[in-house]
Design a protein around this motif. Structure first.
Motif, short mmCIF file in Angstrom:
data_model
loop_
_atom_site.label_atom_id
_atom_site.label_comp_id
_atom_site.label_asym_id
_atom_site.label_seq_id
_atom_site.Cartn_x
_atom_site.Cartn_y
_atom_site.Cartn_z
N SER B 27 -6.94 13.32 3.24
CA SER B 27 -6.23 12.71 2.12
C SER B 27 -5.44 13.77 1.35
CB SER B 27 -7.19 11.95 1.20
OG SER B 27 -7.89 12.83 0.35
N TRP B 30 -2.49 14.36 3.43
CA TRP B 30 -1.55 13.26 3.23
C TRP B 30 -0.68 13.55 1.99
CZ3 TRP B 30 -1.22 10.29 -1.20
CH2 TRP B 30 -0.28 9.26 -1.15
N GLU B 34 3.20 13.66 2.39
CA GLU B 34 3.88 12.40 2.05
C GLU B 34 4.22 12.25 0.58
OE1 GLU B 34 4.75 10.33 4.42
OE2 GLU B 34 3.71 11.45 6.00
N ALA B 75 -3.88 1.95 -1.36
CA ALA B 75 -3.43 2.16 0.01
C ALA B 75 -2.19 1.30 0.32
CB ALA B 75 -4.55 1.82 0.99
N SER B 80 -0.77 4.18 2.82
CA SER B 80 -1.76 4.87 3.66
C SER B 80 -3.16 4.70 3.08
CB SER B 80 -1.44 6.36 3.75
OG SER B 80 -2.55 7.03 4.33
N LEU B 82 -5.34 6.75 3.30
CA LEU B 82 -5.73 8.06 2.78
C LEU B 82 -5.40 8.20 1.30
CD1 LEU B 82 -4.68 10.24 5.84
CD2 LEU B 82 -7.01 9.71 5.09
N TYR B 123 -6.63 -1.86 4.03
CA TYR B 123 -5.24 -1.58 4.35
C TYR B 123 -4.85 -2.13 5.73
CZ TYR B 123 -0.88 0.83 5.27
OH TYR B 123 0.44 1.10 5.56
N TYR B 124 -5.69 -1.88 6.74
CA TYR B 124 -5.29 -2.32 8.08
C TYR B 124 -5.38 -3.84 8.24
CZ TYR B 124 -4.38 2.42 9.30
OH TYR B 124 -3.83 3.67 9.32
N ASP B 206 5.21 0.30 -0.03
CA ASP B 206 5.55 0.79 1.31
C ASP B 206 5.40 -0.33 2.32
OD1 ASP B 206 5.55 3.59 3.08
OD2 ASP B 206 4.61 1.87 4.06
#
Lengths: 103, 219
Positions: B27, B30, B34, B75, B80, B82, B123-124, B206
Motif C-alpha cells: 500500500s 501504491w 499512483e 478503494a 485500488s 491497496l 473492491y473486486y 476511478d
C-alpha cells in the motif's frame, strides 16, 4: 481538466471532507449507540462468562492517552474533544504521509 | 470489529502481523507509484472521514451496534484495494495507540480483516458488478456489504484458532450481526457517498477498469 484545476477542486473536496468529518466527530458522542458492537455481542453470546470477564480484565498491551474516546472526568465534552482530536490527528498524518510518499 | 489484545495469544497475533505486513508495504508502494500531488487532499479527507464515521456506532437491534469500516469506499474512489489498506492502517494505528480501540499486538489481524479482506473483497466485487453493467450505486452497495461480511467471518475463524470462539457459533453470531451491520453501516453509506461523489465530482472516481478490459482480465 488541467492539473491545477483538479488540484483546486480536490482542495475543495478536502475542505468539504474536513467539515463533514468534524461534524460527525462532534455529533458522534450524542448519536452513537452505546450498545456493544458485533464482535463484543458475539463474544457475550458464545464465550463462557467467567472466561470473558477474565479476558476483559487483562490490561491492553500499551496504555492509551484517551481510552474509549473519552477524557477522564470531562463527560460528553471530553468525548467530543477526543474524537475531534482523533479526526485531526488522522487528517494530519494522512496529509503528511501523502506528501512524503507521492510520486 | 476491532479485536482487543486479550482475545488472541501473542504468538498468533504476531503471525497476522507477518501476514499483514506485505499488504502494508504494497500500500505504501501504491502511494509512491499512483498518488500524485492532486490526490493527496483526497487521501487525507478520506482518512479523516473514515476515522470520524467509525466513531459513530449505529444500533442494529438485538442490543448490538456496529459502524462502518470504509476500506471498500476508499478503494472504489482511489481505484485500488491497496488505498483501502493504507487508510485503514493509518486509522487503526491512531485508534489503537491513542484510543485503545483495537489492540496493539493484534493490530496486524485488524489490518488484515478490516483493511485487506474488506478492501479486496469489496473492491473486486464492485469491479465485477460494474463490468456486468450493474449501476455504480448497486455495485458499491453489494461490494461494501460483502466485504464487511467476509471480514467478519474471517475474524470468527481467527478467534476460533485463537481458542476464544467456538467455530460454528462464532461464525453464526459474527455472520448474523455483520450481515446487518454490513447492510446498514457499510453498504448503504458507501452507496450514498459514492452516488454523491459521482454526481458532484464524477472525475474523482476511478473507473479505468471499465475501459481497460483486457488489462483488467489479465491482472
Amino acid at each position: 481538466m488541467s492539473d491545477t484545476m483538479s488540484g483546486n477542486q480536490n482542495m475543495k473536496f478536502l475542505y468539504a471532507g474536513i467539515a463533514i468529518a468534524l461534524l460527525i466527530s462532534v455529533l458522534a458522542p450524542f448519536l452513537a449507540s452505546s450498545d456493544p458492537d458485533g464482535l463484543e455481542s458475539a463474544a457475550m453470546d458464545i464465550v463462557d462468562e467467567a472466561k470473558l470477564t477474565a479476558m476483559e480484565e487483562v490490561a491492553p498491551a500499551v496504555e492509551s492517552p484517551m481510552p474509549d474516546y473519552a477524557i477522564e472526568g470531562m463527560g460528553k465534552t471530553g468525548e467530543v474533544a477526543a474524537i475531534v482530536a482523533g479526526t485531526l490527528i488522522v487528517l494530519v498524518i494522512g496529509f503528511a504521509f501523502g506528501k512524503l510518499t507521492k510520486k | 470489529m476491532h479485536i482487543p489484545d486479550s482475545f488472541m495469544p501473542l504468538s498468533q497475533a504476531l503471525i497476522y502481523w507477518v501476514a499483514a505486513l506485505p499488504f502494508i508495504l504494497m500500500s505504501v508502494r501504491w502511494a509512491r507509484n499512483e498518488l500524485d500531488e492532486t490526490k493527496v487532499p483526497i487521501l487525507a479527507a478520506l482518512a479523516a472521514g473514515i476515522f470520524a464515521i467509525q466513531a459513530l456506532n449505529i444500533p442494529i437491534g438485538m442490543g448490538t451496534s456496529g459502524h462502518m469500516v470504509g476500506a471498500a469506499l476508499v478503494a472504489i474512489i482511489l481505484g485500488s484495494p491497496l488505498a483501502g489498506v493504507l487508510v485503514l492502517t493509518l486509522v487503526l494505528l491512531v485508534q489503537g495507540f491513542v484510543f485503545a480501540d483495537g489492540g496493539i499486538t493484534v493490530m496486524g489481524a485488524n489490518i488484515l480483516n478490516m483493511g485487506v479482506i474488506s478492501g479486496f473483497v469489496g473492491y473486486y466485487t464492485f469491479v465485477v458488478l460494474r463490468k456486468s453493467r450493474i449501476s455504480i450505486a448497486a455495485s458499491a452497495f453489494v461490494g461494501a456489504w460483502l466485504g464487511l461480511l467476509v471480514s467478519a467471518l474471517a475474524t470468527a475463524v481467527e478467534l476460533y484458532l485463537a481458542g476464544t470462539f467456538p467455530l460454528v457459533p462464532g461464525l453464526t453470531a459474527m455472520g448474523l450481526y455483520h450481515l446487518i451491520i454490513g447492510f446498514v453501516g457499510e453498504g448503504i453509506i458507501t452507496a450514498v457517498v459514492i452516488t454523491a461523489i459521482q454526481k458532484s465530482r464524477p472525475d474523482l472516481i476511478d473507473n479505468s477498469f471499465l475501459s481497460s478490459e483486457a488489462k483488467g482480465a489479465a491482472a
